[in-house]
Design a protein around this motif. Structure first.
Motif, PDB file in Angstrom:
ATOM      1  N   LEU A 171       0.796  -1.229   0.000  1.00 54.79           N
ATOM      2  CA  LEU A 171       0.000   0.000   0.000  1.00 54.79           C
ATOM      3  C   LEU A 171       0.830   1.282   0.000  1.00 54.79           C
ATOM      4  N   HIS A 172       2.062   1.203   0.466  1.00 54.45           N
ATOM      5  CA  HIS A 172       2.879   2.416   0.548  1.00 54.45           C
ATOM      6  C   HIS A 172       4.351   2.038   0.544  1.00 54.45           C
ATOM      7  N   ASP A 173       5.200   2.994   0.177  1.00 51.29           N
ATOM      8  CA  ASP A 173       6.638   2.756   0.150  1.00 51.29           C
ATOM      9  C   ASP A 173       7.174   2.654   1.575  1.00 51.29           C
ATOM     10  N   ASP A 174       8.281   1.931   1.721  1.00 49.88           N
ATOM     11  CA  ASP A 174       8.948   1.788   3.011  1.00 49.88           C
ATOM     12  C   ASP A 174      10.454   1.842   2.742  1.00 49.88           C
ATOM     13  N   PRO A 175      11.023   3.053   2.723  1.00 52.43           N
ATOM     14  CA  PRO A 175      12.442   3.192   2.378  1.00 52.43           C
ATOM     15  C   PRO A 175      13.387   2.386   3.268  1.00 52.43           C
ATOM     16  N   ASP A 176      13.045   2.232   4.546  1.00 44.81           N
ATOM     17  CA  ASP A 176      13.906   1.445   5.427  1.00 44.81           C
ATOM     18  C   ASP A 176      13.950  -0.010   4.969  1.00 44.81           C
ATOM     19  N   LEU A 177      12.796  -0.534   4.587  1.00 42.35           N
ATOM     20  CA  LEU A 177      12.743  -1.901   4.056  1.00 42.35           C
ATOM     21  C   LEU A 177      13.502  -1.982   2.735  1.00 42.35           C
ATOM     22  N   GLY A 178      13.309  -0.992   1.873  1.00 38.81           N
ATOM     23  CA  GLY A 178      13.976  -0.991   0.577  1.00 38.81           C
ATOM     24  C   GLY A 178      15.481  -0.993   0.678  1.00 38.81           C
ATOM     25  N   ALA A 179      16.007  -0.382   1.733  1.00 39.65           N
ATOM     26  CA  ALA A 179      17.459  -0.269   1.901  1.00 39.65           C
ATOM     27  C   ALA A 179      18.049  -1.428   2.682  1.00 39.65           C
ATOM     28  N   ASP A 180      17.204  -2.350   3.152  1.00 40.70           N
ATOM     29  CA  ASP A 180      17.670  -3.438   4.013  1.00 40.70           C
ATOM     30  C   ASP A 180      17.917  -4.700   3.177  1.00 40.70           C
ATOM     31  N   PRO A 181      19.174  -5.023   2.887  1.00 42.45           N
ATOM     32  CA  PRO A 181      19.468  -6.177   2.016  1.00 42.45           C
ATOM     33  C   PRO A 181      19.063  -7.514   2.632  1.00 42.45           C
ATOM     34  N   TYR A 182      18.811  -7.534   3.936  1.00 40.34           N
ATOM     35  CA  TYR A 182      18.407  -8.781   4.585  1.00 40.34           C
ATOM     36  C   TYR A 182      16.901  -9.007   4.499  1.00 40.34           C
ATOM     37  N   ARG A 183      16.163  -7.972   4.064  1.00 40.82           N
ATOM     38  CA  ARG A 183      14.704  -8.107   4.013  1.00 40.82           C
ATOM     39  C   ARG A 183      14.094  -7.786   2.653  1.00 40.82           C
ATOM     40  N   ASN A 184      14.772  -6.938   1.845  1.00 41.91           N
ATOM     41  CA  ASN A 184      14.095  -6.385   0.669  1.00 41.91           C
ATOM     42  C   ASN A 184      13.909  -7.371  -0.486  1.00 41.91           C
ATOM     43  N   ASN A 185      14.468  -8.573  -0.347  1.00 37.84           N
ATOM     44  CA  ASN A 185      14.242  -9.562  -1.397  1.00 37.84           C
ATOM     45  C   ASN A 185      13.784 -10.907  -0.849  1.00 37.84           C
TER      46      ASN A 185
END
Length: 444
Positions: free
Chosen positions: A278-292
């Motif tokens: 529903l919305h962007d989450d820059p912290d998630l986007g920058a976290d290589p342990y979670r963003n994929n």
């Protein structure tokens, strides 16, 4: 002992550019060479074999500069590789990318007739790629290396493309790039999706068992062992056109961001729709342990979060129910931006050439790169969408559409223009270090 510890890759014989993710930030350059004298070409192979970095090295022979080298089919012929050896290479590689244009969707503006010379011609023999932390150190390294080939009049540098990775790790359309890479058994390099089982080494490196139990080899065996196929493509991105299309099809700025995320499958920060629809989450986007680290089938089979036709879901459907086995089409992808960024908010094209130098690494040109291009990027049959093409990189002709599943009524974007134009490319073979030295020692 688990099955994933049985394979021992000969990392000291595999070029670093095959398996290792690139550092951030960095500057890179692609230099193409033509070989007019096979003896000088072989000497070039001997020289580069001393500076190419292996996957086992934490320090490059050139300090902070990492070098990889690959050859086209015409390049191997120019070195004098025997025909009985040449005949054992993949037939797509022997044909070359230009001859495969219709399969790849390189038609119309993207057809080889419009490619940037000398890309796609028999003159391209050697591709040298160099990476350094910044452009200053890259230029210094290239200057130091130049005497190595300037002293060989039978070898000519015929094309160069400088590239760069931004500290933001974004590509010209403004999305974080380079997020997804698979784990390869025996490499010691973790994949970016902890839910994905590591792939067999033979999917990416010749001489090892692949997912089907087969082993890709060449004749002689040492020529192929620890080598791989690499696809290089120069992809021009129409950034202003992409921005205008979003603006013209959205109800406002927030809707523009949602539309762009639905098209890509991720928000600009890199945060996946699968984890924050529903919305962007820059912290998630920058976290290589979670963003994929996510799958599609259990949470989102119908594509209400990540549309089945979105760019990232097409490129890697993961566990989604699609025609075929997704693991057999997995590949290592690397993209590096070139050209100046179009300033934020600019909606008119400034005429500058900008885009991505794209590299694919895999042991199976046909069922990896070519399959994904023809069946997943330029068709939608595999997930039940008929002839719908990828909305970002598909070979659009202005008549296609893109469907966004939603309740109660789906949303459709119409008349998709071609946002990405192929400017050229090559199918290459990246030998192991032993094979590079073998090429340097050819006789006759």
């Amino acid at each position: 002992m688990s099955e994933h510890t049985l394979v021992k890759l000969e990392l000291d014989d595999i070029q670093r550019g095959v398996l290792s993710p690139r550092p951030t930030p960095y500057a890179a350059t692609y230099i193409l060479f033509r070989i007019d004298d096979r003896h000088h070409g072989r000497e070039l192979m001997r020289r580069v074999s001393a500076v190419v970095t292996s996957a086992a090295d934490t320090v490059s022979p050139l300090g902070e500069t990492w070098v990889s080298v690959a050859l086209t089919y015409h390049g191997l012929k120019a070195l004098g590789v025997p025909q009985e050896s040449l005949d054992t290479f993949a037939w797509e590689f022997r044909q070359g990318m230009a001859a495969r244009a219709n399969v790849l969707g390189d038609v119309g503006e993207s057809s080889p007739a419009h490619w940037e010379p000398p890309l796609g011609t028999p003159d391209v023999h050697v591709v040298l790629v160099a990476l350094a932390p910044d452009s200053t150190r890259l230029e210094a390294a290239v200057d130091r290396a130049r005497p190595a080939y300037d002293a060989l009049p039978g070898v000519t540098a015929i094309w160069r493309q400088n590239c760069h990775a931004l500290p933001t790790e974004t590509e010209p359309f403004g999305f974080r790039d380079g997020i997804s890479h698979p784990a390869v058994e025996g490499s010691g390099i973790a994949g970016s999706n902890k839910l994905e089982t590591p792939l067999k080494a033979g999917e990416f490196v010749l001489g090892y068992p692949d997912e089907l139990g087969g082993v890709q080899t060449l004749r002689p065996e040492l020529l192929g062992r620890n080598g791989t196929y690499v696809v290089f493509r120069k992809l021009h991105q129409r950034v202003a056109l992409f921005r205008r299309y979003l603006r013209d099809n959205a109800s406002g700025p927030e809707d523009e961001e949602l539309l762009s995320a639905k098209i890509m499958g991720r928000w600009r920060s890199g945060a996946p729709l699968a984890l924050c629809p529903l919305h962007d989450d820059p912290d998630l986007g920058a976290d290589p342990y979670r963003n994929n680290t996510f799958l599609f089938q259990e949470d989102d089979p119908a594509g209400f979060a990540t549309p089945g036709g979105s760019h990232v879901r097409r490129g890697n459907p993961r566990d989604a129910a699609v025609a075929g086995v997704a693991r057999l089409h997995r590949m290592i992808r690397r993209g590096t931006a070139y050209g100046p960024l179009l300033p934020e908010g600019v909606m008119e094209d400034d005429g500058a050439d900008r885009g991505l130098m794209f590299a694919f690494v895999g042991a199976h040109l046909g069922r990896q790169f070519e399959f994904v291009q023809s069946e997943w990027m330029n068709s939608g049959v595999f997930f039940g969408a008929d002839d719908a093409r990828d909305p970002v990189v598909g070979s659009a002709d202005g008549s296609g559409d893109f469907t966004i599943p939603r309740r109660p009524v789906r949303r459709r974007l119409l008349a998709l223009p071609r946002f990405v134009v192929t400017r050229g490319g090559e199918y290459c073979f990246m030998p192991g270090l032993t094979a590079l030295r073998w090429l340097g020692d050819l006789e006759g």
